[in-house]
Scaffold this motif. Structure first.
Motif, PDB file in Angstrom:
ATOM      1  N   THR A 187       0.852  -1.191   0.000  1.00  0.00           N
ATOM      2  CA  THR A 187       0.000   0.000   0.000  1.00  0.00           C
ATOM      3  C   THR A 187       0.888   1.241   0.000  1.00  0.00           C
ATOM      4  O   THR A 187       2.093   1.178   0.285  1.00  0.00           O
ATOM      5  N   THR A 188       0.279   2.375  -0.306  1.00  0.00           N
ATOM      6  CA  THR A 188       1.020   3.643  -0.328  1.00  0.00           C
ATOM      7  C   THR A 188       1.680   3.925   1.023  1.00  0.00           C
ATOM      8  O   THR A 188       2.817   4.396   1.084  1.00  0.00           O
ATOM      9  N   THR A 189       0.995   3.611   2.105  1.00  0.00           N
ATOM     10  CA  THR A 189       1.538   3.842   3.446  1.00  0.00           C
ATOM     11  C   THR A 189       2.823   3.047   3.663  1.00  0.00           C
ATOM     12  O   THR A 189       3.807   3.562   4.207  1.00  0.00           O
ATOM     13  N   ASP A 190       2.839   1.789   3.224  1.00  0.00           N
ATOM     14  CA  ASP A 190       4.009   0.938   3.421  1.00  0.00           C
ATOM     15  C   ASP A 190       5.115   1.210   2.413  1.00  0.00           C
ATOM     16  O   ASP A 190       6.186   0.609   2.489  1.00  0.00           O
ATOM     17  N   LEU A 191       4.853   2.124   1.458  1.00  0.00           N
ATOM     18  CA  LEU A 191       5.862   2.466   0.449  1.00  0.00           C
ATOM     19  C   LEU A 191       6.553   3.790   0.755  1.00  0.00           C
ATOM     20  O   LEU A 191       7.271   4.323  -0.089  1.00  0.00           O
ATOM     21  N   GLN A 192       6.347   4.318   1.943  1.00  0.00           N
ATOM     22  CA  GLN A 192       6.924   5.621   2.276  1.00  0.00           C
ATOM     23  C   GLN A 192       8.444   5.631   2.197  1.00  0.00           C
ATOM     24  O   GLN A 192       9.048   6.677   1.956  1.00  0.00           O
ATOM     25  N   ALA A 193       9.068   4.480   2.390  1.00  0.00           N
ATOM     26  CA  ALA A 193      10.533   4.421   2.355  1.00  0.00           C
ATOM     27  C   ALA A 193      11.079   4.223   0.951  1.00  0.00           C
ATOM     28  O   ALA A 193      12.287   4.343   0.727  1.00  0.00           O
ATOM     29  N   ALA A 194      10.214   3.920  -0.015  1.00  0.00           N
ATOM     30  CA  ALA A 194      10.664   3.586  -1.369  1.00  0.00           C
ATOM     31  C   ALA A 194      11.038   4.835  -2.158  1.00  0.00           C
ATOM     32  O   ALA A 194      10.316   5.825  -2.155  1.00  0.00           O
ATOM     33  N   LYS A 195      12.171   4.776  -2.843  1.00  0.00           N
ATOM     34  CA  LYS A 195      12.644   5.895  -3.650  1.00  0.00           C
ATOM     35  C   LYS A 195      12.487   5.641  -5.145  1.00  0.00           C
ATOM     36  O   LYS A 195      12.835   6.475  -5.964  1.00  0.00           O
ATOM     37  N   PHE A 196      11.997   4.467  -5.517  1.00  0.00           N
ATOM     38  CA  PHE A 196      11.707   4.159  -6.916  1.00  0.00           C
ATOM     39  C   PHE A 196      10.677   3.028  -6.949  1.00  0.00           C
ATOM     40  O   PHE A 196      10.541   2.277  -5.982  1.00  0.00           O
ATOM     41  N   PRO A 197       9.925   2.893  -8.047  1.00  0.00           N
ATOM     42  CA  PRO A 197       8.886   1.858  -8.124  1.00  0.00           C
ATOM     43  C   PRO A 197       9.453   0.478  -8.443  1.00  0.00           C
ATOM     44  O   PRO A 197      10.599   0.342  -8.879  1.00  0.00           O
ATOM     45  N   LYS A 198       8.625  -0.531  -8.279  1.00  0.00           N
ATOM     46  CA  LYS A 198       9.017  -1.934  -8.427  1.00  0.00           C
ATOM     47  C   LYS A 198       9.538  -2.262  -9.821  1.00  0.00           C
ATOM     48  O   LYS A 198      10.403  -3.126  -9.984  1.00  0.00           O
ATOM     49  N   ARG A 199       9.020  -1.584 -10.847  1.00  0.00           N
ATOM     50  CA  ARG A 199       9.405  -1.950 -12.205  1.00  0.00           C
ATOM     51  C   ARG A 199      10.882  -1.724 -12.489  1.00  0.00           C
ATOM     52  O   ARG A 199      11.431  -2.321 -13.422  1.00  0.00           O
ATOM     53  N   CYS A 200      11.538  -0.890 -11.700  1.00  0.00           N
ATOM     54  CA  CYS A 200      12.981  -0.683 -11.879  1.00  0.00           C
ATOM     55  C   CYS A 200      13.749  -1.975 -11.599  1.00  0.00           C
ATOM     56  O   CYS A 200      14.643  -2.369 -12.362  1.00  0.00           O
ATOM     57  N   ILE A 201      13.389  -2.639 -10.508  1.00  0.00           N
ATOM     58  CA  ILE A 201      14.048  -3.897 -10.169  1.00  0.00           C
ATOM     59  C   ILE A 201      13.579  -5.014 -11.095  1.00  0.00           C
ATOM     60  O   ILE A 201      14.380  -5.859 -11.517  1.00  0.00           O
ATOM     61  N   GLN A 202      12.302  -5.013 -11.448  1.00  0.00           N
ATOM     62  CA  GLN A 202      11.811  -6.058 -12.349  1.00  0.00           C
ATOM     63  C   GLN A 202      12.490  -5.961 -13.710  1.00  0.00           C
ATOM     64  O   GLN A 202      12.819  -6.981 -14.323  1.00  0.00           O
ATOM     65  N   TYR A 203      12.718  -4.743 -14.195  1.00  0.00           N
ATOM     66  CA  TYR A 203      13.427  -4.570 -15.460  1.00  0.00           C
ATOM     67  C   TYR A 203      14.860  -5.092 -15.344  1.00  0.00           C
ATOM     68  O   TYR A 203      15.363  -5.779 -16.239  1.00  0.00           O
TER      69      TYR A 203
END
Length: 504
Positions: free
Chosen positions: A103-119
């Motif tokens: 959820t958005t709340t649990d993503l507060q620490a993220a500096k980039f989205p998941k697709r960066c790692i998936q790519y």
């Protein structure tokens, strides 16, 4: 006299009005800057995180506009070897934090989205290793924590569970340990493509750092003193024996820090793996590389180890920087005036280099380069910010060397050859004050096209650093460029990463 008084009064009023305008503009500028920065570093939302679109993702021989995931049913059975371990890990995830799109709340620490790692995971297995449809020696498998990985294997199925596990684990560990996510992203893309079970094949290199034998196995063969065995780097962080020895020295203090932290990321880690790795779990011996790959403990354990090493290198870089008085050298070189954040950015660069070359060696290489350029300030001109730009280096350009004018790629030149070319340039320049023959004049004009005397730090590393990974930082920069081009500008990493810009 009355006219002068009126004029003076008008001027005072104009100055007062101008002052009000300037103050208003300044306040608006601050507000705009804060809004801009807030947007630039805004938290990743759940919808952004679930967006798997890319501008132009060519994976294998096919172009995609959206990244794809596999399932255990659609994936080739030979690639499904991690699924049993992933299922076991899901049982540990009682709070459902690691195998979900957060959820958005649990993503507060993220500096980039998941697709960066998936790519990164897709590109590494498809385009670099060609392991999407065939086994390769770079992917290992471990059924437990002991021993050395079995290989070869194809790349594991890129399921939604696998991607979520790696992404959520990386975000939590990096936030818990205060690691720079957007900087490390490009580095781990370069190292392992974020795959849990990456294992560098063991190879023999000779005294000239040429690989003479590949894919050797345990027990290691006896080799002459002029040769070395390289490889055995394991896990997401591609950790080696010496790195693990360093990690073992610091792991206890980090275990205490994580266990005592109230940071939500640290709390999620503790809930997930229950026991933070301790000194006994750090096994430097090559025969125990499964400790970094086995999927029940990893990727979290391997990422924590990586974080401990990163922090250790960071500390060593700072100490060596101060001991070598690099700040004073920057001032002498005139670089401090170009960018107020330059020292911070340079230290970040050296931490990345230190991971591969060693922390002290990284600072020494930078020290040697900047001293070299300071000596030449009068003869070749000032040092510019472009001299630090890892995106502008073309070492595949060929140059004529020796009496027979043999063509050699710049990156293949030895230190002796580089020094010889510099002596030749200096000799011809000195002769130029008197007289040069037509042949000598043409030769000098030709050599001056190659910036040996005014070489930047990227070229200096390629020419003077020892080992087989001279282009390490240039390689990391290329992966950053790739993400900015394929996923979108500044989504995964910053455009100016390892480029440096004036006043930025």
């Amino acid at each position: 006299m009355i006219f002068k008084r009126i004029l003076f009064k008008i001027n005072i009023q104009n100055l007062y009005t101008l002052k009000i305008i300037l103050i208003t503009l300044f306040i608006n500028f601050i507000l705009f800057t804060n809004i801009f920065l807030a947007n630039a570093f805004a938290n990743i939302t759940q919808s952004e995180n679930e967006d798997l679109t890319c501008l132009d993702c060519k994976l294998g021989g096919t172009k995609y506009s959206t990244l794809f995931t596999e399932t255990s049913q659609t994936c080739d059975p030979s690639k499904n070897y991690l699924q049993k371990d992933i299922d076991e890990l899901k049982k540990q995830d009682s709070q459902k934090n690691y195998f979900v799109s957060r959820t958005t709340t649990d993503l507060q620490a993220a500096k980039f989205p998941k697709r960066c790692i998936q790519y990164a995971m897709s590109y590494f297995s498809n385009n670099i290793l060609g392991a999407a449809e065939k086994p390769v020696s770079n992917f290992g498998y471990c059924s437990n924590l002991q021993g050395i990985p079995t290989k070869p294997n194809p790349s594991p199925c890129l399921t939604e569970d696998y991607v979520n596990l790696v992404y959520n684990s990386f975000i939590d560990v990096s936030d818990c340990m205060e690691l720079p996510q957007r900087i490390i992203l490009a580095k781990l893309f370069n190292e392992s493509g974020f795959h849990i079970n990456m294992f560098a094949p063991l190879r023999i290199v000779n005294s000239k750092n040429k690989i003479i034998s590949s894919n050797i196995n345990i027990p290691l063969p006896n080799i002459p003193a002029t040769q070395n065995i390289i490889g055995g780097d394991a896990g997401i962080g591609q950790l080696t024996g010496p790195a693990l020895e360093d990690i073992k020295r610091d792991i206890t203090q980090w275990k205490v820090k994580i266990e005592n932290s109230n940071n939500p990321s640290c709390s999620r880690i503790k809930e997930f793996i229950r026991i933070i790795p301790n000194k006994e779990q750090v096994k430097p011996e090559l025969e125990n590389r499964c400790s970094l790959i086995h999927a029940i403990e990893n990727p979290v354990q391997s990422l924590i180890f990586y974080g401990v090493l990163y922090k250790r290198i960071e500390k060593s870089i700072q100490q060596t920087w101060e001991f070598k008085k690099i700040s004073e050298l920057l001032s002498t070189a005139g670089l401090n005036n170009l960018n107020p954040n330059l020292e911070t950015q340079l230290k970040e660069m050296l931490v990345l280099l230190g991971y591969n070359a060693g922390a002290k060696e990284a600072v020494i290489l930078f020290e040697n380069w900047i001293k070299y350029r300071i000596k030449k300030l009068k003869s070749v001109g000032v040092i510019t910010i472009e001299d630090l730009d890892f995106s502008k280096l073309n070492l595949y350009t060929q140059i004529q060397y020796g009496k027979n004018k043999i063509k050699i790629s710049i990156q293949d030149l030895t230190v002796t050859q580089v020094d010889g070319l510099q002596r030749e340039i200096s000799f011809l320049k000195n002769r130029k004050q008197k007289s040069l023959s037509l042949v000598e004049s043409e030769r000098l004009n030709y050599l001056e096209k190659f910036p040996f005397e005014k070489m930047g730090f990227p070229m200096y590393l390629q020419l003077y650093r020892k080992g087989i990974a001279k282009g390490y930082l240039s390689s990391i920069k290329s992966f950053s460029n790739l993400m900015n081009k394929k996923i979108g500008s500044n989504i995964c990493t910053d455009e100016n990463f390892l480029s440096f810009t004036a006043n930025n």
